[in-house]
Design a protein around this motif. Structure first.
Motif, PDB file in Angstrom:
ATOM      1  N   LYS A   1       0.828  -1.209   0.000  1.00  0.00           N
ATOM      2  CA  LYS A   1       0.000   0.000   0.000  1.00  0.00           C
ATOM      3  C   LYS A   1       0.861   1.257   0.000  1.00  0.00           C
ATOM      4  N   GLN A   2       2.086   1.107   0.526  1.00  0.00           N
ATOM      5  CA  GLN A   2       2.951   2.287   0.650  1.00  0.00           C
ATOM      6  C   GLN A   2       3.699   2.611  -0.635  1.00  0.00           C
ATOM      7  N   ALA A   3       3.418   1.859  -1.706  1.00  0.00           N
ATOM      8  CA  ALA A   3       4.184   2.066  -2.934  1.00  0.00           C
ATOM      9  C   ALA A   3       4.121   3.525  -3.385  1.00  0.00           C
ATOM     10  N   SER A   4       5.284   4.069  -3.667  1.00  0.00           N
ATOM     11  CA  SER A   4       5.296   5.437  -4.168  1.00  0.00           C
ATOM     12  C   SER A   4       6.394   5.560  -5.212  1.00  0.00           C
ATOM     13  N   CYS A   5       6.361   6.671  -5.910  1.00  0.00           N
ATOM     14  CA  CYS A   5       7.310   6.869  -6.989  1.00  0.00           C
ATOM     15  C   CYS A   5       7.646   8.351  -7.073  1.00  0.00           C
TER      16      CYS A   5
END
Lengths: 647, 236
Positions: free
Chosen positions: A443-447
């Motif tokens: 859920k914490q995936a970021s870019c």
């Protein structure tokens, strides 16, 4: 020749980070300045924290100090507070090793790695009490030398630098020491002009005062040698085999925190990936790998001597090193006997192989991983010859997220040749897809999307391209930000105004020297520090000199135009570069010549050099420029196992 | 183990944190078997005493380290010093009792030598002037300072923690005083003391000369060569 320390010491109580100026690092020298020896002051014209880790400077520091006829010390640009204090108390610029006045050295040599430090060179000379312009220096003044990648277009700094070293410095510094030493011991016959003329004969050394520069209106007509013994074209110097130069042997260990604060071991020099925007890749050919055994021993000895617990294996594309996986495996499993050490590999390719190596290195704390696709669409990446397919990127990213990484950082350039809005928006599309892939795993995936404005550089196929202006770059960045609003992708960007100033200096001619002097006189030092940068200083200076910034920055050049660096050779044939520029405009990629037949760029043939590579086949999984196409069934031969957690 | 070290000369310009990093590297250079903390990013078990400001010298700095295995104590001081920057010298290393109190809590008083100087030609930092100011300060029943603690401005009386100030004599640029300050209930920085003596005074050389641990009426240094003191240290 006495130490200035008693006069410097009282000033340090009032400045930020006084330890920048005390020296005493493990590995530093207190050289003996004998009457017959040639003293070099090696200056990095930026803060200590940025300059100290510079490997080029450290290598020359050691090589020169190993010679019986030379002594080398170091200096860094004093921060604004100390610069003011030095002026107020009439204390000159000093070396950090023995706190000797800069003007007491025979040679003051600067590392020029970026154009925006140019004004700091003037500041350092002025603080040293050395006239900033070479033409007014006296015989007793030091000889001002510059090396580093920026010297491949030396013209903007030609008024201030007596002699430029083009290419690898390991060999020329010795030859220059001999020339200057002989002249000095003979009582400086013929004065400054004589020694400079002599230096102009050293291969790889460009002495601008030995050349006439002629203009036709705004256009450059020719740069021609004034004497028969001065070369019409100065060819770069190249160390043929890195194995002969296992430096630095005693890397400096700073007492305060600096950038790249770790052991650095150079894996190889040169890169033939052929990315067309990349000056470093073009001017450092061919590829010269260090023998793996030497890398192992440099790592082992370096760690034992410095006490560092991290080593960076540096190069322009570290995953391309023959046998990189075996080397990394040995390091992380302590096969070389240094205990638990961290390994970092700057400049990695975008593919699954890279992620395989990264997972080997980062067994714990997998937070962020960085990739540099540079262009937002496959078409644009063919234009710039960064042949990463979307599948490469998504495979790499999926591999990373599936193994516990949570944050991807993607680097892009905007303002590339032929770039259209759909290419720019392609960056947003890639970022959204990267986040989408990540969300399947966490859920914490970021870019984070990091965007820099493209500045064309000398000796690249893009040297003829008209850079995007500030408004156009702003428009593209704004468009990208708007498109990525309310997504898990964050956009970071460089100031297009700084990109513009860099463009003035990057392809400037000799007239730009007066502009740089005006910027410096107006207080424009530390220009790569955003809080000290003002584009108005640059445009005002251009106006005062009657020069049109757009003529230098945003104008496309034609094939027959005389370029300010045509008399400097990196070995790349001009017609090869022009052909590559035409291929670029047609969106044709060019494979890496390490593993494919030679396409005769000119470097190896003209300089009788060869690639020094241990493996004659392309690295596993490396699709960039190797002709492999992962999107059509190409297998990724690196096993991406289940996530390993710290034991 | 407890390590007693100095920080003198040019190296006084590095920070407390830099000193910690220099020690960690020195331990690795000398291949000493440090104990590490558990967890995702294991750190060596090293704990430092009171911080020393950038620019201040010291003859009396201390840190505690834990080794993973038994290490002979005798050669340690020389070995660690060899791997440290010039000016940081290990004077002595002793084994500590298992339950020795942490340095930060244990130290109750600190002695300093402070040089008072002036940069205004009209003012005077001679021993006579300083001596009078010292006497006046010590005679005062209270010395209330305005201080910012956790973002809030408040007032604090620092007089109770000033135990002793002696005028030692002139220096090239001013006057040297010796000071003993308690660390509780509040600590006083040399700069605050200098300002309290006179706003025209500037800080010259500042050197921490001793640290004291006082417990149950007994006073000893964190390390002492006197074996009885070491025993007392262990007993604490």
């Amino acid at each position: 020749m006495t130490s200035l320390w008693p006069r410097i010491e009282p000033l340090l109580a009032g400045v930020e980070k006084p330890a920048r100026y005390i020296g005493m690092e493990r590995g530093s020298r207190v050289p003996h300045h004998g009457p017959g020896s040639v003293s070099w002051l090696l200056v990095y014209p930026d803060t200590y924290e940025i300059g100290l880790p510079n490997q080029g400077l450290q290598i020359l520091y050691e090589i020169l100090n190993e010679r019986d006829d030379a002594a080398a010390e170091r200096a860094y640009a004093p921060w604004l507070d100390l610069a003011a204090a030095l002026r107020e108390h009439a204390v000159p610029l000093f070396s950090v090793d023995t706190h000797r006045a800069a003007a007491d050295f025979d040679i003051v040599a600067f590392n020029l790695s970026a154009e925006l430090v140019y004004t700091n060179l003037l500041e350092c000379l002025d603080l040293a009490g050395i006239p900033i312009r070479g033409s007014v220096r006296a015989a007793v003044d030091p000889i001002v030398v510059a090396g580093g990648h920026c010297t491949f277009n030396p013209e903007p700094m030609a008024d201030f630098v007596d002699a430029f070293v083009i290419g690898d410095g390991e060999e020329p510094v010795g030859e220059m020491t001999e020339v200057v030493g002989t002249w000095k011991r003979a009582g400086r016959p013929g004065g400054r002009t004589a020694v400079l003329r002599e230096l102009a004969s050293v291969a790889g050394v460009y002495v601008p005062s030995m050349y006439d520069v002629a203009f036709d209106g705004p256009a450059l007509r020719a740069i021609t040698p004034r004497f028969a013994d001065v070369p019409a074209v100065v060819d770069k110097r190249t160390v043929a085999d890195l194995a002969d130069w296992p430096y630095p042997r005693e890397q400096l260990v700073p007492l305060i925190e600096v950038v790249h604060d770790r052991l650095n071991v150079e894996l190889f020099r040169g890169c033939t990936r052929g990315c067309r925007f990349c000056q470093a890749g073009m001017i450092t050919r061919p590829v010269r790998e260090r023998p793996a055994e030497q890398v192992r021993s440099m790592v082992a000895q370096g760690l034992a001597r410095t006490g560092y617990d991290e080593v960076a294996l540096t190069s322009l594309s570290s995953a391309d090193f023959s046998g990189i996986d075996g080397l990394v495996g040995d390091l992380v499993s302590d096969q070389i006997g240094c205990g638990n050490v961290g390994v970092s590999l700057p400049s990695l390719r975008v593919d699954a192989f890279t992620v395989g190596i990264a997972s080997e290195i980062q067994k714990v704390r997998r937070t962020g991983l960085t990739f540099a696709p540079e262009g937002g669409s496959w078409r644009l990446r063919q234009v710039i010859n960064k042949l990463i397919t979307e599948e490469d990127l998504y495979a790499a990213v999926e591999g990373a997220y599936s193994q516990g990484w949570r944050r991807m950082k993607l680097y892009f350039l905007v303002g590339l040749p032929t770039e259209m809005d759909e290419d720019t928006l392609g960056i947003a599309e890639l970022a959204r897809n990267v986040v989408k892939i990540g969300k399947q795993y966490t859920k914490q995936a970021s870019c984070t999307v990091s965007v820099g404005g493209f500045v064309p550089k000398a000796h690249t196929p893009f040297q003829w391209f008209g850079q995007n202006g500030t408004d156009e770059l702003h428009r593209k960045i704004t468009m990208l930000r708007d498109d990525l609003r309310k997504t898990a992708a964050q956009v970071r960007w460089h100031d297009p105004k700084a990109t513009f100033a860099e463009g003035i200096a990057s392809r400037g001619d000799r007239r730009i020297g007066a502009v740089i002097e005006r910027v410096w006189r107006a207080g424009g030092t530390f220009q790569e520090w955003s809080e000290h940068f003002q584009l108005a200083r640059w445009t005002d200076a251009m106006a005062a000199e009657g020069l049109d910034p757009d003529w230098y920055v945003t104008r496309h050049r034609s094939e027959d135009e005389v370029l300010p660096w045509d008399h400097i050779a990196a070995g790349l044939h001009r017609d090869f570069l022009w052909q590559d520029w035409q291929s670029s405009l047609a969106a044709h990629g060019l494979p890496d010549c390490r593993w494919t037949p030679c396409y005769d760029c000119g470097v190896c043939t003209d300089y009788a050099l060869e690639h020094v590579v241990a493996s004659t086949v392309a690295p596993a999984g490396g699709s960039q420029g190797t002709g492999q196409d992962l999107s059509h069934g190409g297998a990724v031969p690196v096993l991406l196992g289940p996530t390993r957690v710290a034991s | 183990m407890r390590v007693w070290f100095t920080k003198n000369g040019k190296v006084r310009f590095i920070s407390h944190r830099d000193v910690a990093r220099a020690f960690e590297r020195a331990f690795r250079i000398e291949a000493l078997p440090l104990s590490f903390t558990q967890g995702f990013s294991p750190r060596p078990k090293v704990s430092f005493g009171l911080a020393l400001s950038v620019g201040h010298e010291s003859d009396a700095e201390y840190l505690d380290i834990e080794f993973a295995e038994t290490v002979p104590v005798a050669p340690l001081a020389a070995a660690i010093t060899r791997a440290l920057p010039e000016g940081i010298d290990v004077v002595e290393v002793v084994a500590l009792a298992d339950r020795a109190a942490a340095l930060q809590e244990a130290v109750t008083a600190v002695e300093w030598e402070i040089e008072l100087i002036i940069d205004d030609g009209a003012a005077d930092a001679s021993p006579t002037v300083v001596h009078d100011r010292v006497a006046a300060l010590l005679d005062a029943p209270a010395l209330v300072l305005e201080r910012v603690r956790k973002g809030r401005t408040g007032t604090e009386d620092i007089r109770p923690v000033i135990r002793r100030i002696t005028t030692l004599g002139p220096t090239e640029r001013g006057t040297l005083i010796a000071v003993e300050l308690a660390t509780r209930p509040t600590s006083v920085r040399p700069a605050e003391l200098i300002a309290a003596l006179g706003t025209e005074f500037r800080e010259g050389r500042v050197r921490r000369t001793r640290q004291w641990i006082e417990r149950g009426g007994v006073r000893y240094e964190p390390i002492a060569s006197d074996p009885r003191s070491v025993l007392e240290a262990r007993a604490s």
